[in-house]
Design a protein around this motif. Structure first.
Motif, PDB file in Angstrom:
ATOM      1  N   VAL A 296      19.170  20.238  13.152  1.00  0.00           N
ATOM      2  CA  VAL A 296      19.917  19.208  14.482  1.00  0.00           C
ATOM      3  C   VAL A 296      20.184  17.928  13.949  1.00  0.00           C
ATOM      4  O   VAL A 296      21.299  16.972  14.324  1.00  0.00           O
ATOM      5  CB  VAL A 296      18.746  19.411  15.877  1.00  0.00           C
ATOM      6  CG1 VAL A 296      18.895  18.805  17.079  1.00  0.00           C
ATOM      7  CG2 VAL A 296      18.538  20.875  16.555  1.00  0.00           C
ATOM      8  N   LEU A 297      19.168  17.629  13.472  1.00  0.00           N
ATOM      9  CA  LEU A 297      19.427  15.734  13.026  1.00  0.00           C
ATOM     10  C   LEU A 297      20.786  16.038  11.668  1.00  0.00           C
ATOM     11  O   LEU A 297      21.231  15.171  12.102  1.00  0.00           O
ATOM     12  CB  LEU A 297      17.937  15.521  12.603  1.00  0.00           C
ATOM     13  CG  LEU A 297      16.721  15.353  13.160  1.00  0.00           C
ATOM     14  CD1 LEU A 297      15.561  14.695  12.538  1.00  0.00           C
ATOM     15  CD2 LEU A 297      17.151  14.061  14.744  1.00  0.00           C
ATOM     16  N   THR A 298      19.965  16.835  10.978  1.00  0.00           N
ATOM     17  CA  THR A 298      21.085  16.531   9.651  1.00  0.00           C
ATOM     18  C   THR A 298      22.993  17.085  10.186  1.00  0.00           C
ATOM     19  O   THR A 298      23.837  16.185  10.339  1.00  0.00           O
ATOM     20  CB  THR A 298      20.822  18.063   8.575  1.00  0.00           C
ATOM     21  OG1 THR A 298      19.594  17.649   8.247  1.00  0.00           O
ATOM     22  CG2 THR A 298      21.697  17.658   8.256  1.00  0.00           C
ATOM     23  N   LEU A 299      23.241  17.650  11.048  1.00  0.00           N
ATOM     24  CA  LEU A 299      24.246  17.986  11.701  1.00  0.00           C
ATOM     25  C   LEU A 299      24.751  17.157  12.521  1.00  0.00           C
ATOM     26  O   LEU A 299      26.252  16.984  12.357  1.00  0.00           O
ATOM     27  CB  LEU A 299      24.208  20.142  12.501  1.00  0.00           C
ATOM     28  CG  LEU A 299      24.095  21.228  11.168  1.00  0.00           C
ATOM     29  CD1 LEU A 299      24.488  22.307  11.978  1.00  0.00           C
ATOM     30  CD2 LEU A 299      24.571  21.141  10.248  1.00  0.00           C
ATOM     31  N   SER A 300      23.631  16.382  13.021  1.00  0.00           N
ATOM     32  CA  SER A 300      24.572  15.650  14.261  1.00  0.00           C
ATOM     33  C   SER A 300      24.626  14.667  13.882  1.00  0.00           C
ATOM     34  O   SER A 300      26.023  13.625  13.629  1.00  0.00           O
ATOM     35  CB  SER A 300      22.867  15.476  15.128  1.00  0.00           C
ATOM     36  OG  SER A 300      23.252  16.422  16.292  1.00  0.00           O
ATOM     37  N   VAL A 301      24.241  14.122  12.625  1.00  0.00           N
ATOM     38  CA  VAL A 301      25.310  13.009  12.038  1.00  0.00           C
ATOM     39  C   VAL A 301      25.908  13.202  11.336  1.00  0.00           C
ATOM     40  O   VAL A 301      26.796  12.205  11.417  1.00  0.00           O
ATOM     41  CB  VAL A 301      23.085  12.332  11.211  1.00  0.00           C
ATOM     42  CG1 VAL A 301      23.245  11.340  10.021  1.00  0.00           C
ATOM     43  CG2 VAL A 301      22.421  11.804  11.648  1.00  0.00           C
ATOM     44  N   ALA A 303      28.310  15.296  12.666  1.00  0.00           N
ATOM     45  CA  ALA A 303      29.183  15.634  12.809  1.00  0.00           C
ATOM     46  C   ALA A 303      30.136  13.513  12.794  1.00  0.00           C
ATOM     47  O   ALA A 303      31.041  13.604  13.699  1.00  0.00           O
ATOM     48  CB  ALA A 303      29.004  16.144  13.588  1.00  0.00           C
ATOM     49  N   ILE A 304      29.228  12.738  13.471  1.00  0.00           N
ATOM     50  CA  ILE A 304      30.170  11.708  13.260  1.00  0.00           C
ATOM     51  C   ILE A 304      30.138  10.986  12.449  1.00  0.00           C
ATOM     52  O   ILE A 304      31.321  10.675  12.108  1.00  0.00           O
ATOM     53  CB  ILE A 304      28.292  10.550  14.081  1.00  0.00           C
ATOM     54  CG1 ILE A 304      27.726  10.868  14.632  1.00  0.00           C
ATOM     55  CG2 ILE A 304      29.010   8.974  13.408  1.00  0.00           C
ATOM     56  CD1 ILE A 304      26.401  10.269  15.363  1.00  0.00           C
ATOM     57  N   TRP A 340      31.541  20.108   7.794  1.00  0.00           N
ATOM     58  CA  TRP A 340      30.264  20.709   8.516  1.00  0.00           C
ATOM     59  C   TRP A 340      29.873  21.475   8.953  1.00  0.00           C
ATOM     60  O   TRP A 340      28.308  21.990   8.717  1.00  0.00           O
ATOM     61  CB  TRP A 340      30.995  19.801  10.383  1.00  0.00           C
ATOM     62  CG  TRP A 340      29.754  19.785  11.357  1.00  0.00           C
ATOM     63  CD1 TRP A 340      29.210  19.176  11.733  1.00  0.00           C
ATOM     64  CD2 TRP A 340      29.438  20.843  12.020  1.00  0.00           C
ATOM     65  NE1 TRP A 340      27.724  18.817  12.593  1.00  0.00           N
ATOM     66  CE2 TRP A 340      28.542  20.228  12.883  1.00  0.00           C
ATOM     67  CE3 TRP A 340      30.203  22.303  12.089  1.00  0.00           C
ATOM     68  CZ2 TRP A 340      27.407  20.933  13.717  1.00  0.00           C
ATOM     69  CZ3 TRP A 340      29.049  23.239  13.197  1.00  0.00           C
ATOM     70  CH2 TRP A 340      27.939  22.074  13.827  1.00  0.00           C
TER      71      TRP A 340
END
Length: 414
Positions: A296-301, A303-304, A340
């Motif tokens: 969750v942390l890696t993919l959220s950052v 994506a930005i 992504w």
């Protein structure tokens, strides 16, 4: 339990940061080399170089036969085997790598790209055993937790490559085979660096024991199928473009891919470190929770990051690579979606490898490969955007399957 999870997260971030900082420096150096190559060779020359390197990259896992995963897993679990793993890896690279190199050369010479760049293809084939040696020694170092040494190996290769390209560009007019010659020198320097570090950590002399490979053939077979499927998933579109489309289109596409490869370095580093943590974790509930937090942390950052890069790409790519590469922009924007998805795939797939479930490691990359080849076979003749669309669909499939296997495997004991 919360403190234990925080300690694990901090340890993973520390190792990832250590490896990433060095790779980031190497990435910037490599990016500078890519700019010089693209501007001096143009789309056609960049396409030929990208096609030969894609063929080279496909040959590597064919030669490694899953030993890279075996090295990382066994060195992490049984460090006393590191000397044997290192010696056996070198012997395998020389013997089997030579056979694969000949097969690679024969296929390359049967295609028009290889026929027009014979010396570059010959050099690429001759460098395969050296490249395998460097890569396999790097996996032994990673299994021992020596991520600083893996970072140093990467940095040594990139800096030597940059210095060589700069020297050749100043003395001669740059050609594709010059790049392969310089790459050989860079590989030798990196192999020497990591070999010394492994010898210092694991001891000397190294020894060869083929029984070790036979004992773990199930793990190697699964890793081999997964690695070959994965690298084909990454590069089969480049090979198909080089065969069926004008070489300039391959140039546009490989420039976009080089930018995507640069972007996924950080998720790839996190995934690499994650495998060691998952392999060492015996509590199935804890390892699944740990994977989910990292995912969750890696993919959220990420994506930005992808959104920001998409915003600047229309003016940044022509500015950096020149007006000849303006057609790279729409390809790159489409491939950002694939980047992504690739990041998520790498995290899930490395977790599956850490579980030790050899039979399931190939499911995700093979599923994505089938989608890419099927879609590309039908539509790649329509142009470079068809290849980009095939890549997005392929990585979406691979990510979905890898995540499903990771969810299932995270609840099972290895």
């Amino acid at each position: 339990m919360r403190r234990g999870m925080r300690d694990k997260l901090f340890s993973l971030m520390k190792d990832s940061a250590q490896l990433y900082v060095a790779q980031l420096v190497g990435l910037l150096v490599g990016f500078g080399v890519s700019l010089v190559v693209a501007r001096l060779l143009g789309p056609d020359g960049r396409g030929a170089y990208g096609w030969i390197m894609s063929l080279f990259m496909v040959a590597i896992p064919l030669g490694q036969v899953g030993t890279d995963i075996l090295n990382r897993r066994l060195a992490a679990q049984q460090p006393q085997l590191a000397r044997t793993l290192a010696g056996t890896s070198i012997a395998q690279a020389i013997l089997w790598g030579g056979v694969v190199a000949l097969a690679m050369l024969a296929f390359g010479l049967s295609q028009s790209v290889g026929q027009s760049h014979v010396w570059a293809l010959v050099l690429a084939a001759s460098l395969l055993p050296l490249n395998m040696s460097q890569g396999l020694l790097g996996t032994v170092a990673a299994g021992l937790g020596r991520f600083k040494d893996v970072a140093g190996m990467e940095l040594t290769q990139k800096l030597t490559m940059a210095a060589g390209v700069a020297l050749v560009a100043m003395v001669w007019s740059l050609d594709v085979w010059h790049l392969l010659a310089v790459q050989g020198i860079a590989l030798a320097a990196a192999c020497w660096f990591v070999g010394r570090r492994v010898a210092r950590e694991a001891g000397w002399p190294w020894c060869v024991d083929w029984r070790l490979l036979r004992q773990h053939r199930a793990l190697m077979l699964g890793a081999f199928a997964a690695n070959v499927s994965w690298i084909l998933l990454q590069r089969v579109d480049v090979i198909m473009l080089g065969i069926w489309r004008p070489l300039a289109e391959t140039g546009y596409y490989t420039v976009a891919l080089s930018l995507i490869d640069a972007m996924v370095v950080l998720p790839g580093v996190i995934a690499m470190v994650l495998m060691n943590r998952v392999a060492a974790e015996t509590d199935t509930r804890e390892r699944w929770r740990f994977l989910l937090i990292i995912m969750v942390l890696t993919l959220s950052v990420f994506a930005i990051v992808c959104a920001l890069v998409a915003w600047v790409a229309p003016w940044l790519i022509p500015f950096l690579f020149g007006a000849n590469f303006v057609d790279t922009v729409p390809v790159f924007e489409r491939l950002l979606i694939a980047a992504w998805l690739m990041a998520g795939y790498q995290l899930a797939q490395n977790a599956v490898a850490g579980y030790g479930r050899a039979r399931y490691q190939m499911l995700a990359p093979f599923s994505g490969l089938l989608v890419k080849v099927g879609f590309g076979w039908m539509f790649i003749s329509h142009g470079v955007m068809a290849a980009a669309n095939a890549t997005v669909l392929a990585y979406a499939t691979a990510f979905a399957v890898a995540m499903a296997v990771a969810v299932w495997g995270g609840a099972k004991r290895a």
